[in-house]
Write a protein that holds these residues in place. Structure first.
Motif, PDB file in Angstrom:
ATOM      1  N   LYS A 147       0.827  -1.208   0.000  1.00  0.00           N
ATOM      2  CA  LYS A 147       0.000   0.000   0.000  1.00  0.00           C
ATOM      3  C   LYS A 147       0.859   1.255   0.000  1.00  0.00           C
ATOM      4  O   LYS A 147       0.506   2.265  -0.601  1.00  0.00           O
ATOM      5  N   LYS A 148       1.999   1.218   0.683  1.00  0.00           N
ATOM      6  CA  LYS A 148       2.835   2.410   0.796  1.00  0.00           C
ATOM      7  C   LYS A 148       3.698   2.631  -0.434  1.00  0.00           C
ATOM      8  O   LYS A 148       4.195   3.728  -0.650  1.00  0.00           O
ATOM      9  N   ILE A 149       3.923   1.587  -1.244  1.00  0.00           N
ATOM     10  CA  ILE A 149       4.768   1.721  -2.429  1.00  0.00           C
ATOM     11  C   ILE A 149       3.996   2.466  -3.516  1.00  0.00           C
ATOM     12  O   ILE A 149       2.879   2.097  -3.865  1.00  0.00           O
ATOM     13  N   LYS A 150       4.580   3.515  -4.077  1.00  0.00           N
ATOM     14  CA  LYS A 150       3.965   4.262  -5.165  1.00  0.00           C
ATOM     15  C   LYS A 150       4.378   3.662  -6.507  1.00  0.00           C
ATOM     16  O   LYS A 150       5.549   3.386  -6.732  1.00  0.00           O
ATOM     17  N   VAL A 151       3.397   3.466  -7.374  1.00  0.00           N
ATOM     18  CA  VAL A 151       3.673   2.919  -8.694  1.00  0.00           C
ATOM     19  C   VAL A 151       4.220   4.048  -9.570  1.00  0.00           C
ATOM     20  O   VAL A 151       3.550   5.048  -9.807  1.00  0.00           O
ATOM     21  N   LYS A 152       5.434   3.874 -10.057  1.00  0.00           N
ATOM     22  CA  LYS A 152       6.077   4.896 -10.875  1.00  0.00           C
ATOM     23  C   LYS A 152       5.672   4.696 -12.325  1.00  0.00           C
ATOM     24  O   LYS A 152       6.009   3.686 -12.942  1.00  0.00           O
ATOM     25  N   ARG A 153       4.930   5.641 -12.872  1.00  0.00           N
ATOM     26  CA  ARG A 153       4.470   5.522 -14.243  1.00  0.00           C
ATOM     27  C   ARG A 153       5.490   6.126 -15.194  1.00  0.00           C
ATOM     28  O   ARG A 153       6.370   6.896 -14.799  1.00  0.00           O
ATOM     29  N   GLU A 154       5.344   5.780 -16.446  1.00  0.00           N
ATOM     30  CA  GLU A 154       6.263   6.265 -17.479  1.00  0.00           C
ATOM     31  C   GLU A 154       6.058   7.753 -17.710  1.00  0.00           C
ATOM     32  O   GLU A 154       4.933   8.261 -17.686  1.00  0.00           O
ATOM     33  N   ARG A 155       7.160   8.425 -17.923  1.00  0.00           N
ATOM     34  CA  ARG A 155       7.088   9.870 -18.149  1.00  0.00           C
ATOM     35  C   ARG A 155       6.527  10.153 -19.536  1.00  0.00           C
ATOM     36  O   ARG A 155       6.883   9.491 -20.512  1.00  0.00           O
ATOM     37  N   GLY A 156       5.641  11.136 -19.632  1.00  0.00           N
ATOM     38  CA  GLY A 156       5.051  11.509 -20.906  1.00  0.00           C
ATOM     39  C   GLY A 156       5.733  12.732 -21.493  1.00  0.00           C
ATOM     40  O   GLY A 156       6.966  12.828 -21.537  1.00  0.00           O
ATOM     41  N   TRP A 157       4.939  13.689 -21.953  1.00  0.00           N
ATOM     42  CA  TRP A 157       5.503  14.903 -22.542  1.00  0.00           C
ATOM     43  C   TRP A 157       6.199  15.753 -21.494  1.00  0.00           C
ATOM     44  O   TRP A 157       7.189  16.404 -21.764  1.00  0.00           O
ATOM     45  N   SER A 158       5.661  15.769 -20.292  1.00  0.00           N
ATOM     46  CA  SER A 158       6.275  16.510 -19.194  1.00  0.00           C
ATOM     47  C   SER A 158       6.114  15.706 -17.917  1.00  0.00           C
ATOM     48  O   SER A 158       5.526  14.622 -17.918  1.00  0.00           O
ATOM     49  N   GLY A 159       6.616  16.230 -16.835  1.00  0.00           N
ATOM     50  CA  GLY A 159       6.655  15.446 -15.610  1.00  0.00           C
ATOM     51  C   GLY A 159       5.339  15.343 -14.881  1.00  0.00           C
ATOM     52  O   GLY A 159       5.102  14.366 -14.170  1.00  0.00           O
ATOM     53  N   ASN A 160       4.452  16.319 -15.009  1.00  0.00           N
ATOM     54  CA  ASN A 160       3.244  16.349 -14.186  1.00  0.00           C
ATOM     55  C   ASN A 160       1.958  16.272 -15.003  1.00  0.00           C
ATOM     56  O   ASN A 160       0.905  16.705 -14.536  1.00  0.00           O
ATOM     57  N   THR A 161       2.018  15.767 -16.224  1.00  0.00           N
ATOM     58  CA  THR A 161       0.810  15.608 -17.034  1.00  0.00           C
ATOM     59  C   THR A 161       0.727  14.175 -17.529  1.00  0.00           C
ATOM     60  O   THR A 161       1.713  13.436 -17.555  1.00  0.00           O
ATOM     61  N   TRP A 162      -0.487  13.802 -17.938  1.00  0.00           N
ATOM     62  CA  TRP A 162      -0.725  12.448 -18.447  1.00  0.00           C
ATOM     63  C   TRP A 162      -0.463  12.352 -19.946  1.00  0.00           C
ATOM     64  O   TRP A 162      -0.463  11.255 -20.502  1.00  0.00           O
ATOM     65  N   GLY A 163      -0.267  13.459 -20.639  1.00  0.00           N
ATOM     66  CA  GLY A 163      -0.071  13.420 -22.075  1.00  0.00           C
ATOM     67  C   GLY A 163       1.171  12.642 -22.471  1.00  0.00           C
ATOM     68  O   GLY A 163       2.265  12.876 -21.944  1.00  0.00           O
ATOM     69  N   GLY A 164       1.034  11.710 -23.422  1.00  0.00           N
ATOM     70  CA  GLY A 164       2.154  10.923 -23.903  1.00  0.00           C
ATOM     71  C   GLY A 164       2.452   9.679 -23.107  1.00  0.00           C
ATOM     72  O   GLY A 164       3.363   8.920 -23.477  1.00  0.00           O
ATOM     73  N   VAL A 165       1.718   9.421 -22.017  1.00  0.00           N
ATOM     74  CA  VAL A 165       1.966   8.244 -21.183  1.00  0.00           C
ATOM     75  C   VAL A 165       1.373   7.010 -21.871  1.00  0.00           C
ATOM     76  O   VAL A 165       0.281   7.056 -22.437  1.00  0.00           O
ATOM     77  N   SER A 166       2.101   5.905 -21.827  1.00  0.00           N
ATOM     78  CA  SER A 166       1.649   4.658 -22.454  1.00  0.00           C
ATOM     79  C   SER A 166       0.754   3.883 -21.499  1.00  0.00           C
ATOM     80  O   SER A 166       1.055   3.764 -20.302  1.00  0.00           O
ATOM     81  N   LEU A 167      -0.346   3.342 -22.041  1.00  0.00           N
ATOM     82  CA  LEU A 167      -1.263   2.496 -21.274  1.00  0.00           C
ATOM     83  C   LEU A 167      -1.138   1.025 -21.640  1.00  0.00           C
ATOM     84  O   LEU A 167      -1.898   0.202 -21.106  1.00  0.00           O
ATOM     85  N   GLY A 168      -0.231   0.694 -22.534  1.00  0.00           N
ATOM     86  CA  GLY A 168      -0.087  -0.696 -22.933  1.00  0.00           C
ATOM     87  C   GLY A 168      -1.112  -1.095 -23.980  1.00  0.00           C
ATOM     88  O   GLY A 168      -1.916  -0.278 -24.453  1.00  0.00           O
ATOM     89  N   PRO A 169      -1.136  -2.351 -24.352  1.00  0.00           N
ATOM     90  CA  PRO A 169      -2.089  -2.802 -25.377  1.00  0.00           C
ATOM     91  C   PRO A 169      -3.514  -2.849 -24.833  1.00  0.00           C
ATOM     92  O   PRO A 169      -3.718  -2.979 -23.618  1.00  0.00           O
TER      93      PRO A 169
END
Length: 430
Positions: free
Chosen positions: A183-205
């Motif tokens: 619960k305490k571990i944060k899932v590190k997502r892939e970086r997109g266009w910038s550090g604090n937005t969801w744009g460009g992030v991959s969601l997989g197939p």
């Protein structure tokens, strides 16, 4: 109640017991409420309500009825009342109904938009890690914590040894510690266009289809995540998340879709599974660029795309770069002007690429050979397509004044005036 009181008066006479002794201690404490006990004690202390001789049959009938409805007789010397288990809303309601009350998901306050912070509380699974039949004593119950049958025979109830029980308890404690750590571990997502937005992030197939089809060679990229609101009569300002995604396999098949849901992850899942159902096949010249320059206007968004040689790269808007990689375009120049609304930009981009004319289509329409001039070949033309039907003998007529819409930026670039003539001028300080 009156019949029970009369029967009790007759019972004391028939059994030869002191009035009030038996009933005050055993029967009345379990059967009758406090007010009835007081009333009955008063009636017995004054003697039987009527003599057995006057209403003989009626008293026996009253006694039988009282014993059948209010008492449970086990032996002549012990009298016990019927047990009564009190009920409350904890035992009447189900677990789902109790959780609804704890999380405040329903009710007038929730409909009016109150208690928004309480709605964010997650529902806990209190049965997680609990095994039916397990306890500190270590009993093995067939059908609960051990298999019912073993070697074709039904197992009997047994008990673990002390060492085995300690190992089981230690493993349960270790599992719970791992859950808390996760619960305490944060899932590190892939970086997109910038550090604090969801744009460009991959969601997989996308997820597999209903008939078992898989999309392992596809990738999903987020283009936009937006919070939208809808004003309703009962719930007020209702928030939703709208997600725009694009999918592609890098070999010409690509598409986009919009997903909307109350939770962000649900919107991601809806959008990427919906985008697979709306795929476009984009024709590519040499599997690296477009066939010809495209200039289009979609609503208030103006997009100009230019074909580029191999090795040029992608010099475009960041959303167009993401979509080009999903399509499989490696070399292209694009410029966006006017409105940069992401949905209009995506729709206009796919509309322009899906309606481009290939070299073979152009050759069939004109009835002539389509040639191309390249820098590495000098002035010699290269035939890239020939008509499938008969070749036209008369050449293509040319207008005296070519009807070509010029772009002022292209004109300035051709004349060497890319920079403004006023850029080097020094103005006096005011």
């Amino acid at each position: 109640m009156a019949a029970a009181v009369r029967a009790a008066g007759c019972l004391s006479v028939l059994c030869g017991l002191p009035a009030g002794h038996l009933w005050a201690r055993q029967l009345f404490l379990n059967t009758f409420p406090t007010t009835s006990i007081l009333a009955f004690k008063t009636a017995i202390s004054n003697g039987p309500l009527s003599s057995p001789g006057t209403r003989g049959n009626h008293h026996y009938a009253s006694l039988t009825h009282a014993l059948q409805t209010q008492c449970c007789i086990y032996s002549p010397s012990s009298w016990m009342g019927q047990q009564y288990r009190p009920y409350s809303f904890f035992t009447k309601l189900t677990a789902d109904e109790l959780w609804k009350g704890a999380l405040a998901e329903t009710g007038a306050g929730a409909r009016k938009g109150r208690g928004k912070r309480a709605k964010k509380r997650r529902r806990k699974d209190l049965n997680r890690g609990q095994i039916v039949g397990e306890g500190r004593s270590g009993f093995l119950w067939p059908g609960l914590n051990v298999p019912l049958m073993r070697n074709g025979t039904v197992q009997s109830i047994a008990q673990r040894s002390k060492e085995e029980q300690e190992k089981v308890e230690a493993s349960i404690v270790q599992q719970r510690e791992e859950w808390e750590r996760r619960k305490k571990i944060k899932v590190k997502r892939e970086r997109g266009w910038s550090g604090n937005t969801w744009g460009g992030v991959s969601l997989g197939p996308p997820d597999p289809g209903p008939n078992g089809e898989t999309y392992e060679d596809f990738d999903t990229r987020i283009l936009e995540v937006k919070n939208v609101f809808n004003m309703t009569a009962k719930e007020g300002r209702k928030k939703s998340v709208r997600v725009l995604v694009a999918v592609g396999n890098g070999r010409g098949a690509a598409g986009f879709a919009v997903g909307k849901a109350a939770e962000r992850m649900d919107a991601f899942r809806k959008a990427k599974n919906k985008a697979v159902n709306f795929l476009h096949y984009i024709e590519r010249y040499g599997d690296h660029t477009i066939f010809h320059d495209v200039s289009l206007t979609f609503k208030r968004t103006h997009i100009k795309m230019k074909k580029q040689p191999r090795g040029y790269g992608l010099r475009c808007h960041r959303a167009i770069i993401t979509m080009c990689r999903l399509i499989g375009i490696k070399d292209m120049y694009a410029k966006v002007s006017g409105s940069v609304n992401m949905l209009n930009l995506t729709r206009g981009f796919f509309h322009g690429l899906s309606h481009q004319e290939t070299h073979q289509q152009l050759a069939d329409k004109k009835g002539l050979h389509v040639v191309e001039f390249r820098e590495e070949c000098g002035p010699l033309p290269i035939v890239v397509a020939s008509p499938q039907s008969a070749l036209r003998k008369d050449p293509e007529p040319e207008d005296e004044v070519p009807d070509t819409r010029l772009d002022w930026d292209d004109v300035k670039t051709a004349q060497g005036m890319k920079r403004s003539v006023w850029s080097g001028l020094k103005r006096a300080a005011t």
